[in-house]
Write an enzyme that holds these catalytic residues in place. Sequence first.
Site, mmCIF file in Angstrom:
data_model
loop_
_atom_site.group_PDB
_atom_site.id
_atom_site.type_symbol
_atom_site.label_atom_id
_atom_site.label_comp_id
_atom_site.label_asym_id
_atom_site.label_seq_id
_atom_site.Cartn_x
_atom_site.Cartn_y
_atom_site.Cartn_z
ATOM 1 N N HIS A 48 -53.949 23.748 -14.931
ATOM 2 C CA HIS A 48 -54.069 23.945 -13.471
ATOM 3 C C HIS A 48 -54.040 25.398 -13.067
ATOM 4 O O HIS A 48 -54.198 25.737 -11.887
ATOM 5 C CB HIS A 48 -52.926 23.187 -12.784
ATOM 6 C CG HIS A 48 -51.604 23.772 -13.122
ATOM 7 N ND1 HIS A 48 -51.033 23.686 -14.383
ATOM 8 C CD2 HIS A 48 -50.762 24.534 -12.396
ATOM 9 C CE1 HIS A 48 -49.894 24.343 -14.400
ATOM 10 N NE2 HIS A 48 -49.701 24.864 -13.205
ATOM 11 N N ASP A 101 -42.658 18.276 -14.626
ATOM 12 C CA ASP A 101 -42.665 19.730 -14.705
ATOM 13 C C ASP A 101 -41.268 20.246 -14.363
ATOM 14 O O ASP A 101 -40.719 19.892 -13.318
ATOM 15 C CB ASP A 101 -43.676 20.290 -13.677
ATOM 16 C CG ASP A 101 -44.455 21.466 -14.242
ATOM 17 O OD1 ASP A 101 -45.695 21.476 -14.126
ATOM 18 O OD2 ASP A 101 -43.801 22.368 -14.802
ATOM 19 N N ASP A 160 -41.727 25.170 -17.103
ATOM 20 C CA ASP A 160 -42.490 26.165 -16.367
ATOM 21 C C ASP A 160 -41.927 27.578 -16.506
ATOM 22 O O ASP A 160 -40.741 27.798 -16.313
ATOM 23 C CB ASP A 160 -42.453 25.765 -14.877
ATOM 24 C CG ASP A 160 -43.263 26.689 -14.005
ATOM 25 O OD1 ASP A 160 -44.495 26.603 -14.090
ATOM 26 O OD2 ASP A 160 -42.669 27.494 -13.283
ATOM 27 N N GLU A 209 -43.922 26.402 -21.428
ATOM 28 C CA GLU A 209 -44.946 27.360 -20.994
ATOM 29 C C GLU A 209 -44.348 28.723 -21.285
ATOM 30 O O GLU A 209 -43.600 29.282 -20.494
ATOM 31 C CB GLU A 209 -45.266 27.238 -19.503
ATOM 32 C CG GLU A 209 -46.379 28.201 -19.116
ATOM 33 C CD GLU A 209 -46.460 28.491 -17.637
ATOM 34 O OE1 GLU A 209 -45.411 28.538 -16.972
ATOM 35 O OE2 GLU A 209 -47.580 28.657 -17.139
HETATM 36 O O1 TEU Z 1 -47.253 29.766 -14.325
HETATM 37 C C1 TEU Z 1 -46.545 30.819 -14.938
HETATM 38 C C2 TEU Z 1 -47.358 32.031 -15.175
HETATM 39 O O2 TEU Z 1 -46.774 33.059 -15.444
HETATM 40 C C3 TEU Z 1 -48.848 32.095 -15.244
HETATM 41 O O3 TEU Z 1 -49.357 30.884 -15.113
HETATM 42 C C4 TEU Z 1 -49.389 33.062 -14.167
HETATM 43 O O4 TEU Z 1 -48.486 33.999 -13.918
HETATM 44 C C5 TEU Z 1 -49.683 32.379 -12.851
HETATM 45 O O5 TEU Z 1 -50.524 31.293 -13.070
HETATM 46 C C6 TEU Z 1 -50.347 33.391 -11.890
HETATM 47 O O6 TEU Z 1 -51.645 33.717 -12.319
HETATM 48 C C7 TEU Z 1 -46.374 28.716 -13.913
HETATM 49 C C8 TEU Z 1 -47.195 27.594 -13.289
HETATM 50 O O7 TEU Z 1 -48.052 27.034 -14.268
HETATM 51 C C9 TEU Z 1 -47.975 28.190 -12.143
HETATM 52 O O8 TEU Z 1 -48.824 27.196 -11.553
HETATM 53 C C10 TEU Z 1 -46.979 28.682 -11.112
HETATM 54 O O9 TEU Z 1 -47.698 29.364 -10.084
HETATM 55 C C11 TEU Z 1 -45.965 29.657 -11.737
HETATM 56 O O10 TEU Z 1 -45.442 29.221 -12.981
HETATM 57 C C12 TEU Z 1 -44.756 29.788 -10.833
HETATM 58 O O11 TEU Z 1 -44.024 28.582 -10.886
#
Ligand code: TEU
Length: 556
Positions: free
Chosen positions: A329, A98, A200, A257
């Site tokens: 996740h 990641d 991410d 992502e």
């Molecule tokens: O998530 C980015 C994100 O913007 C969405 O997943 C959402 O904002 C977040 O899950 C809150 O509901 C990534 C990762 O997948 C997530 O686990 C992290 O919390 C986030 O970035 C910060 O690194």
Amino acid sequence: MKKMWWHEKTAYQIYPKSYLDTNGDGIGDLRGVINKLDYLQDLGVEIVWLSPIYCSPLADQGYDISDYYNIDPRFGTMEDMDELILEAKKRNIGIVMDLVVNHCSDEHEWFKKACENPDSKYGKYFYIENWDGKNLPSNWRSAFGGSVWEPLPNHPDKIYLHTFHKKQPDLNWENPELREEIYKMINWWLDKGLAGFRIDAIINIKKLLPYKNFPADRDDGLCAISCMLEKASGIGEFLGEMAKRCFIPHNAFTAGEVFYAKDEELPDFIGEDGYFSSMFDFNETLCNTSEMGWYDQKPITPEQYKACCFESQSKVSDFGFLSNIIENHDEPRGVSHYIPKGECSLKSKKMLGGLNFLLRGIPFIYQGQEIGMENTKVNSIDEVDDIAAIDEYKVSLDAGLTEEQAIEVLNHFSRDNARTPMQWDNSENAGFTTGKPWLKVNSNYKDINVESQINDKNSILEFYKDLIKLRKNPDYTDAIIYGATVPYLKEQKNLMAYYRKGEKQTVLVMGNFQTDKQDVVLPAKIKNVLINNCENIDMKNDIVTLEGYQLLVVEI
Ligand code: TEU
Ligand code: CA
């Protein structure tokens, strides 16, 4: 389309903290992943994405990195990591890590040095602004609630930006020196033999500057960060530079992502010479979401699910490969979210999995999806770990929900739903740990676990193995890997059917997304039955009567 090594692969996401604990501390570890490589090879996956295992205070469960060059001792050692990469390669599995570079941890050396001297070079690695103690540069809301602005420790006249948690200060990508640090780190990991990265929250790295407010969307006077991100432009300069300096020279697989990408930019993101190999399709995930919060989100219907999938497919099918998911996740368990309430069954779980898996793109199976793991249930906020859920609980209460109603919202949307320990067998703690699990095991583990499904030809696990086998079958590469997704009988309610049209062969995928039977007119004679989640096929002439939640995949 130029053929790439990852096109035919099936990917699998592991959330290491919840996969397998081998030293009894209740936390999953790399040794646990290594011990399960034979299981993953038997499943048939060939790309494994690990959620972060770098040094971290785990404020956001590892998405807050305090040292990019070391493995957090709770997960193991760098030797374990090197062994995992090597052992995975022996099983034709590429390890993808990641890449969390929109922000780091406030416990990272860079941020500590920035706090010592905000005017130093490290101060410029972040968005640190002067502050009069009153007015903030913008009214943006963090993804985890509250303002994105936080006072800089030891400097009451300064504030710093965090689009996520305050322990996740945003890195300033406008600074070429910071970008060089990131590229150096990426190449260091790729030189160690990684197959690539999942990237991410990458759309967040380009902010709309100078700072400005947007209309508030809640009583807190703040606005969703998406208001700003959607208006920002020029991210391609950073992403193109990163691809050129790091990913392309290593022929690395990268899955972005990416939220809020503009349609016209999609070819730049995942086209032949795009920034990434692929990007996740979040269309279904985002369906019915509300800026007001999780409490305001309505359930997604089968018709909406179908429309979202087909819309995403149509947007990219001429030039790119999406990464298709029903969960990850950050999301509720797919079978608990996309299958209408009370209709979760062996058949409906297989149907949902197959409908998503057979879309054009790279299927990503999330740990536990392959055995049909479901949402879990909490009774009080004290049982909740997820910082997003804790914020949304407050949002629900502020909106006037009772505590019970607010807990119900979390029981559907909390990210903990996907983070409960992997269910290996029906022994205590589902075989995940001999200690106390860091997060409660789903109470249904005696009914849903790997051991009870292995070699049961009717199990969900064996069904996913069949899907992966079909994807790997060279006789069907033309349709299953490269064929266009073309909707079939789109107007027929609760029928999700689509062709996978190759140059020389056509496969028809049909899912009856309801409990009642329904007739489907076949467009041509069936040459071969490839997948069927039911015992029989009820067919008269060119009409097939699908049972409730039957999935039928045929070559025509
Ligand atoms: O998530 C980015 C994100 O913007 C969405 O997943 C959402 O904002 C977040 O899950 C809150 O509901 C990534 C990762 O997948 C997530 O686990 C992290 O919390 C986030 O970035 C910060 O690194
Ligand atoms: Ca452990």
